[in-house]
Scaffold this motif. Structure first.
Motif, mmCIF file in Angstrom:
data_model
loop_
_atom_site.group_PDB
_atom_site.id
_atom_site.type_symbol
_atom_site.label_atom_id
_atom_site.label_comp_id
_atom_site.label_asym_id
_atom_site.label_seq_id
_atom_site.Cartn_x
_atom_site.Cartn_y
_atom_site.Cartn_z
ATOM 1 N N GLY A 77 0.791 -1.218 0.000
ATOM 2 C CA GLY A 77 0.000 0.000 0.000
ATOM 3 C C GLY A 77 0.822 1.266 0.000
ATOM 4 O O GLY A 77 2.040 1.243 -0.192
ATOM 5 N N ASP A 78 0.136 2.368 0.234
ATOM 6 C CA ASP A 78 0.781 3.676 0.128
ATOM 7 C C ASP A 78 0.530 4.562 1.351
ATOM 8 O O ASP A 78 0.752 5.748 1.307
ATOM 9 N N ARG A 79 0.076 3.989 2.451
ATOM 10 C CA ARG A 79 -0.254 4.767 3.634
ATOM 11 C C ARG A 79 0.746 4.544 4.764
ATOM 12 O O ARG A 79 1.101 3.408 5.079
ATOM 13 N N ILE A 80 1.152 5.642 5.387
ATOM 14 C CA ILE A 80 2.017 5.609 6.561
ATOM 15 C C ILE A 80 1.132 5.914 7.757
ATOM 16 O O ILE A 80 0.523 6.986 7.814
ATOM 17 N N PRO A 81 1.041 5.004 8.727
ATOM 18 C CA PRO A 81 0.191 5.276 9.881
ATOM 19 C C PRO A 81 0.738 6.432 10.723
ATOM 20 O O PRO A 81 1.937 6.710 10.717
ATOM 21 N N LEU A 82 -0.130 7.066 11.441
ATOM 22 C CA LEU A 82 0.221 8.187 12.291
ATOM 23 C C LEU A 82 1.174 7.740 13.396
ATOM 24 O O LEU A 82 0.951 6.720 14.043
ATOM 25 N N ALA A 83 2.246 8.487 13.587
ATOM 26 C CA ALA A 83 3.237 8.180 14.621
ATOM 27 C C ALA A 83 3.017 9.093 15.827
ATOM 28 O O ALA A 83 2.381 10.145 15.725
ATOM 29 N N GLU A 84 3.566 8.693 16.945
ATOM 30 C CA GLU A 84 3.472 9.490 18.166
ATOM 31 C C GLU A 84 4.228 10.801 17.999
ATOM 32 O O GLU A 84 5.291 10.829 17.371
ATOM 33 N N PRO A 85 3.707 11.887 18.546
ATOM 34 C CA PRO A 85 4.430 13.160 18.485
ATOM 35 C C PRO A 85 5.830 13.024 19.092
ATOM 36 O O PRO A 85 6.017 12.328 20.086
ATOM 37 N N GLY A 86 6.800 13.668 18.457
ATOM 38 C CA GLY A 86 8.184 13.631 18.922
ATOM 39 C C GLY A 86 9.008 12.487 18.364
ATOM 40 O O GLY A 86 10.212 12.435 18.585
ATOM 41 N N THR A 87 8.383 11.559 17.643
ATOM 42 C CA THR A 87 9.130 10.421 17.092
ATOM 43 C C THR A 87 9.651 10.752 15.694
ATOM 44 O O THR A 87 9.182 11.653 15.020
ATOM 45 N N ARG A 88 10.644 9.969 15.280
ATOM 46 C CA ARG A 88 11.237 10.085 13.958
ATOM 47 C C ARG A 88 10.964 8.775 13.235
ATOM 48 O O ARG A 88 11.261 7.694 13.758
ATOM 49 N N VAL A 89 10.393 8.856 12.043
ATOM 50 C CA VAL A 89 9.998 7.664 11.292
ATOM 51 C C VAL A 89 10.785 7.632 9.979
ATOM 52 O O VAL A 89 10.819 8.616 9.253
#
Length: 95
Positions: A77-89
């Protein structure tokens, strides 16, 4: 530049050409690039998290993402799930 056109150019490039668009529960990656582009890199801050995105285009496609690798985990797919604030993905999208 004082009229706001710089901001609209940025929005147009980021969302239409590079295909990095906000979604309700994350980011969607759907680039529309020339076939001879090998890919690109972008950094996007979204809802407090920082996403380092690399798009690879090994087959010379113009549109469509086959799979996304998020912090080393591959998913379709083409979706990146929402990450926690302050994190680096770290994201690698393959066309």
């Amino acid at each position: 530049w004082l009229s706001g056109s710089a901001v609209w150019n940025y929005v147009a490039m980021a969302s239409a050409i590079l295909g990095i668009r906000p979604d309700y529960d994350g980011l969607r990656i759907d680039p529309c690039i020339p076939a001879d582009w090998p890919g690109f890199k972008a950094t996007r801050r979204f809802r407090g998290a920082t996403y380092h995105i690399t798009v690879e285009n090994p087959d010379g496609r113009q549109k469509g993402v086959r799979e996304i690798e998020i912090d080393g985990e591959t998913r379709p797919g083409d979706r990146i799930p929402l990450a926690e604030p302050g994190t680096r993905v770290e994201v690698v999208a393959r066309m």
